[in-house]
Enzyme design. Structure first.
Site, PDB file in Angstrom:
ATOM      1  N   TYR A 107       0.852  -1.201   0.000  1.00 44.42           N
ATOM      2  CA  TYR A 107       0.000   0.000   0.000  1.00 44.42           C
ATOM      3  C   TYR A 107       0.886   1.248   0.000  1.00 44.42           C
ATOM      4  CZ  TYR A 107      -3.409   3.456   1.552  1.00 44.42           C
ATOM      5  OH  TYR A 107      -4.205   4.572   1.641  1.00 44.42           O
ATOM      6  N   ASP A 108       1.892   1.242   0.863  1.00 41.40           N
ATOM      7  CA  ASP A 108       2.782   2.411   0.971  1.00 41.40           C
ATOM      8  C   ASP A 108       3.471   2.697  -0.362  1.00 41.40           C
ATOM      9  OD1 ASP A 108       2.063   2.522   3.584  1.00 41.40           O
ATOM     10  OD2 ASP A 108       3.889   1.585   4.366  1.00 41.40           O
ATOM     11  N   CYS A 138       6.305  -8.397  55.468  1.00 43.45           N
ATOM     12  CA  CYS A 138       5.102  -9.013  54.901  1.00 43.45           C
ATOM     13  C   CYS A 138       3.945  -8.865  55.908  1.00 43.45           C
ATOM     14  CB  CYS A 138       5.358 -10.482  54.597  1.00 43.45           C
ATOM     15  SG  CYS A 138       3.839 -11.362  54.165  1.00 43.45           S
ATOM     16  N   LYS A 184     -24.162   0.829  20.615  1.00 37.24           N
ATOM     17  CA  LYS A 184     -24.150   2.294  20.691  1.00 37.24           C
ATOM     18  C   LYS A 184     -22.726   2.711  21.009  1.00 37.24           C
ATOM     19  CE  LYS A 184     -26.675   6.131  22.672  1.00 37.24           C
ATOM     20  NZ  LYS A 184     -25.493   6.882  23.101  1.00 37.24           N
ATOM     21  N   CYS A 191       4.808 -18.633  54.165  1.00 38.12           N
ATOM     22  CA  CYS A 191       3.832 -17.546  54.317  1.00 38.12           C
ATOM     23  C   CYS A 191       2.434 -18.112  54.042  1.00 38.12           C
ATOM     24  CB  CYS A 191       4.166 -16.418  53.341  1.00 38.12           C
ATOM     25  SG  CYS A 191       2.914 -15.126  53.306  1.00 38.12           S
ATOM     26  N   ASP A 222     -19.460   4.800  21.882  1.00 37.02           N
ATOM     27  CA  ASP A 222     -19.249   5.947  22.755  1.00 37.02           C
ATOM     28  C   ASP A 222     -18.297   6.904  22.049  1.00 37.02           C
ATOM     29  OD1 ASP A 222     -19.639   7.433  24.952  1.00 37.02           O
ATOM     30  OD2 ASP A 222     -18.467   6.189  26.315  1.00 37.02           O
ATOM     31  N   CYS A 259       3.103 -12.760  57.115  1.00 36.15           N
ATOM     32  CA  CYS A 259       4.027 -13.633  57.860  1.00 36.15           C
ATOM     33  C   CYS A 259       5.210 -12.881  58.460  1.00 36.15           C
ATOM     34  CB  CYS A 259       4.516 -14.762  56.960  1.00 36.15           C
ATOM     35  SG  CYS A 259       5.662 -14.193  55.701  1.00 36.15           S
ATOM     36  N   GLU A 282     -28.052  -2.732  17.186  1.00 37.84           N
ATOM     37  CA  GLU A 282     -26.637  -2.404  16.958  1.00 37.84           C
ATOM     38  C   GLU A 282     -26.012  -1.816  18.216  1.00 37.84           C
ATOM     39  OE1 GLU A 282     -26.432   1.091  14.134  1.00 37.84           O
ATOM     40  OE2 GLU A 282     -28.567   0.698  14.123  1.00 37.84           O
ATOM     41  N   TYR A 321     -24.766   4.928  11.198  1.00 41.77           N
ATOM     42  CA  TYR A 321     -25.933   4.263  11.755  1.00 41.77           C
ATOM     43  C   TYR A 321     -27.261   4.778  11.234  1.00 41.77           C
ATOM     44  CZ  TYR A 321     -25.672   8.086  15.245  1.00 41.77           C
ATOM     45  OH  TYR A 321     -25.600   9.300  15.880  1.00 41.77           O
ATOM     46  N   CYS A 363       7.120 -10.793  49.178  1.00 38.38           N
ATOM     47  CA  CYS A 363       7.403 -11.382  50.483  1.00 38.38           C
ATOM     48  C   CYS A 363       8.413 -12.502  50.254  1.00 38.38           C
ATOM     49  CB  CYS A 363       6.106 -11.946  51.062  1.00 38.38           C
ATOM     50  SG  CYS A 363       6.381 -13.197  52.316  1.00 38.38           S
ATOM     51  N   LYS A 387     -29.187   1.413  27.736  1.00 38.44           N
ATOM     52  CA  LYS A 387     -27.930   1.883  28.323  1.00 38.44           C
ATOM     53  C   LYS A 387     -27.351   0.856  29.292  1.00 38.44           C
ATOM     54  CE  LYS A 387     -26.484   5.785  27.484  1.00 38.44           C
ATOM     55  NZ  LYS A 387     -26.958   7.097  27.646  1.00 38.44           N
TER      56      LYS A 387
HETATM   57  N1  5U1 Z   1     -25.911   2.789  16.824  1.00 36.97           N
HETATM   58  C1  5U1 Z   1     -26.595   3.943  16.924  1.00 36.97           C
HETATM   59  N2  5U1 Z   1     -26.226   4.938  17.702  1.00 36.97           N
HETATM   60  N3  5U1 Z   1     -27.140   5.913  17.521  1.00 36.97           N
HETATM   61  C2  5U1 Z   1     -27.222   7.152  18.060  1.00 36.97           C
HETATM   62  N4  5U1 Z   1     -27.716   4.238  16.260  1.00 36.97           N
HETATM   63  C3  5U1 Z   1     -28.074   5.464  16.622  1.00 36.97           C
HETATM   64  N5  5U1 Z   1     -29.109   6.217  16.239  1.00 36.97           N
HETATM   65  C4  5U1 Z   1     -29.233   7.447  16.753  1.00 36.97           C
HETATM   66  C5  5U1 Z   1     -28.285   7.945  17.678  1.00 36.97           C
HETATM   67  C6  5U1 Z   1     -28.428   9.316  18.234  1.00 36.97           C
HETATM   68  O1  5U1 Z   1     -30.260   8.238  16.408  1.00 36.97           O
HETATM   69  C7  5U1 Z   1     -31.285   7.714  15.561  1.00 36.97           C
HETATM   70  C8  5U1 Z   1     -32.528   8.427  15.878  1.00 36.97           C
HETATM   71  C9  5U1 Z   1     -30.900   7.864  14.156  1.00 36.97           C
END
Ligand code: 5U1
Length: 678
Positions: free
Chosen positions: A37-38, A412, A119, A436, A121, A415, A117, A229, A430, A318
């Site tokens: 790739y490089d 220790c 969620k 011990c 973070d 012991c 699916e 999503y 120890c 959640k």
């Molecule tokens: N996986 C997922 N996360 N998430 C966050 N789906 C998803 N849908 C969201 C949000 C705020 O809003 C839907 C209403 C499209």
């Protein structure tokens, strides 16, 4: 490569690089080594520098552009970016389903199909494509107005600058989450700490900080990904009739979607998805804070509509928070199996990650120094899955005036033997060895554990009692326990004692690898024990091996080899082995099998999907033990694919290439035929 027709060659090279990018970053199935790739990328840069007029804005070389002149512009979302209603337990999710079925007039025997699916973070963003070209990226902001981050989203390799294939609408808005992989976050923070730069508290903050950079060159260095999503504005084009099919299509057009996306038929199925994902959560390479369930069919979504800023047809399930704040009441010191002295924080009990936590490991004194922790401090505690809770940071602003320094003990705590710290090691130990009581107890717990002698029924509590009543001090004492003595213990009835004694008797017949593991040699885990047993076949040969010979064994480096040699050099350890043999512990010994004679020698295996009965790394270790190579992607060279649940594109590819496919159960059955107990 010929350069007769430069415009076409450049165009082709751009497409080839885009394809590799897509395979690597979106499908997670690279087909060429990084070096290849490089090389292609370098070639493209050379040709473009010789032909500047032919450089397109969508060229893979043009991901990092100029910083915006006047800060972040504002973007008004044509369609508001909604938030989600939450459910915090299975009952609330079931209520959601009942509410929807009421509204739709559906009886329980007509289940709603949900798209499920994870969620992620991260940071919610919107991408706008016109005629297949990425023209804008924006943060969610307050849902109505976000910030223009086009210059930064362009640097993220899993976001295509140009959609693949055909058939996309003239205008297509795609929504999703930008996030950072846990491993990338850790590496980035380690590098930042080394060079004295700012570190981030968690991957989410790191992703947010990275996406809100004015200089795209900085964002480009950050390990960010984007997973889509949903869709927003669509004009001049047809889209499928449901959410699941839409996401599949986005994936074909070059956008990343989550591999754990799946449909569920009704709420019972959806609850099963929660179980599965909760188990998988800690193994995922990214952080998730819950799951999202959406009514799959768009017509039904439309019928259900919205309440204020959230759709009725979707809900976020959640997970319990993994981080909470609490106070350090005391720091105590525990003695482990190898004598390691570990500081443990006694906490004001706090509910975190779904359980009440009152202890957290502090690892060693260096960690306490790094955290700048004092007794009395308020701290953030993290608990993920079944992992031991951990203090992640001290909240300095809340430090009480009477907070005190943590004092390391002089001797220790169990012991009173001297504590030693070997130069270069962070751990203090120890020096009492098996004199011990703490080390004795831990050594016994290890000896009877599942992966060692597997004496079911002889748990930690019973060992505690046996050690404190001086009924057991050494491993072989277990084999001389009498029914009369055991019956005298609390909660030990006739039946349970008989059962325990029968288990002790039965498990005397073990295997060499389990026996080596059970001895508790430092740094010799089950995989190393298996490699030693496989390579030598006889215990006597392991005892006779020197460091040099041991280092030839897979997994054994100079430190482990030294630990093994010094363990067997100590007369009391040899005595332990003799005593166990005299007590009747046996194992079959045989000539070792040569590497190329192993059953799966030369075979290439690929693991995909979720394995329910073992972890990925465990499955990999079993295969390697049988001589197989384990690869990350399916190709013509693959001999067999082990497909767990929710297997995706790798399974399809293996089917297309007519490669042998084993379900997890078939794989487990096969392992059993090879004497591997899962
Ligand atoms: N996986 C997922 N996360 N998430 C966050 N789906 C998803 N849908 C969201 C949000 C705020 O809003 C839907 C209403 C499209």
């Amino acid at each position: 490569m010929s350069v007769d027709n430069i415009p076409e060659e450049i165009q082709q090279l751009c497409e080839e690089i885009d394809l590799h990018n897509y395979r690597y970053h979106v499908l997670d199935e690279p087909t060429v080594p990084d070096a290849h790739y490089d090389k292609l990328f370098k070639q493209l840069k050379v040709w473009e520098s010789q032909n500047p007029a032919l450089v397109s804005a969508q060229s893979p070389t043009q991901r990092v552009g100029a910083r915006p002149n006047s800060g972040f512009g504002q973007i008004t979302h044509e369609m508001p970016m909604l938030s989600l209603d939450n459910a915090f337990n299975p009952a609330e999710l079931s209520d959601f389903d009942v509410r929807l079925r009421d509204r739709l007039g559906r009886s329980a025997d007509k289940p709603i199909e949900y798209a499920c699916e994870p969620k992620l973070d991260g940071i919610a963003v919107s991408l706008l494509y016109e005629d297949g070209l990425l023209i804008r990226g924006a943060t969610r902001g307050d849902g109505a107005v976000g910030e223009d981050i086009t210059h930064n989203v362009r640097t993220i390799p899993s976001i295509p600058l140009k959609l693949r294939g055909t058939g996309y609408p003239q205008k297509l808005e795609v929504r999703g989450e930008i996030y950072m992989l846990k491993a990338g976050f850790k590496a980035m923070n380690e590098k930042a700490a080394k060079s004295g730069d700012k570190t981030f508290v968690n991957p989410r903050n790191a992703a947010a900080g990275s996406i809100r950079q004015l200089d795209p060159r900085i964002t480009a260095t950050r390990p960010l990904e984007m997973c889509c999503y949903s869709i927003g504005v669509v004009s001049d084009g047809e889209m499928p009739a449901d959410h699941y099919a839409t996401l599949q299509l986005l994936n074909q057009w070059g956008l990343k979607i989550n591999p754990y996306l799946q449909k569920s038929n009704g709420i019972t199925d959806a609850l099963g998805y929660i179980e599965k994902m909760q188990q998988l959560r800690t193994e995922l390479p990214y952080e998730i804070d819950g799951l999202v369930f959406k009514v799959n069919n768009y017509n039904l979504q439309q019928r259900l509509g919205f309440i204020s800023r959230a759709p009725r047809w979707a809900i976020a399930y959640k997970f319990p928070a993994q981080e909470e704040i609490t106070q350090i009441e005391q720091v105590e010191f525990q003695v482990g199996r190898t004598g390691a002295i570990t500081p443990v924080a006694r906490l004001t009990p706090v509910f975190v990650g779904g359980v009440t936590v009152s202890n957290a490991t502090l690892h060693n004194m260096d960690e306490i120094a790094r955290l700048e922790l004092k007794v009395g401090d308020w701290v953030v505690v993290h608990r993920a899955g079944d992992v031991i809770p951990k203090v992640v940071r001290v909240i300095r602003d809340k430090r009480p005036g009477d907070a005190t320094e943590v004092e390391f003990p002089d001797a220790c705590p169990v012991c009173q033997s001297a504590i030693v710290r070997i130069e270069g090691e962070v751990i203090s130990r120890c020096s009492g060895g098996l004199t011990c009581a703490a080390q004795r107890k831990e050594a016994l717990v290890h000896y009877v554990s599942k992966k060692a002698l597997d004496i079911d029924g002889l748990g930690e509590k019973l060992i505690d009692t046996l050690v404190s009543k001086e009924m057991v001090a050494k491993f072989d004492d277990i084999y001389y326990l009498s029914k009369v003595n055991l019956m005298r213990l609390e909660r030990m009835g006739d039946k349970s004692v008989d059962k325990l004694l029968a288990t002790i008797e039965r498990t005397k017949h073990t295997s060499l690898d389990k026996f080596i593991y059970a001895l508790g040699i430092r740094e010799v885990g089950e995989a190393t024990a298996r490699n030693l047993a496989r390579e030598f076949g006889y215990l006597a040969r392991i005892l006779a091996a020197d460091v040099e010979r041991l280092e030839q064994v897979a997994d054994v480096g100079p430190i482990v080899a030294k630990h093994i040699v010094s363990f067997f050099a100590q007369p009391h350890n040899l005595e332990v082995i003799d005593n166990l043999r005299s007590a009747g512990v046996t194992w079959p010994e045989a000539e070792p099998v040569a590497e190329d004679e192993l059953l799966l020698a030369g075979k290439v295996y690929v693991l995909t999907g979720t394995l329910e009965q073992m972890g990925r790394s465990e499955a990999k270790a079993y295969l390697q033990e049988l001589g197989a190579k384990v690869s990350g992607s399916v190709s013509k060279k693959t001999d067999c694919l082990v497909a767990g649940t929710a297997a995706g594109s790798k399974l399809k590819k293996a089917q297309d290439l007519e490669i042998e496919i084993l379900t997890e159960q078939q794989f487990v059955d096969f392992l059993k035929t090879q004497g591997v107990e899962v």
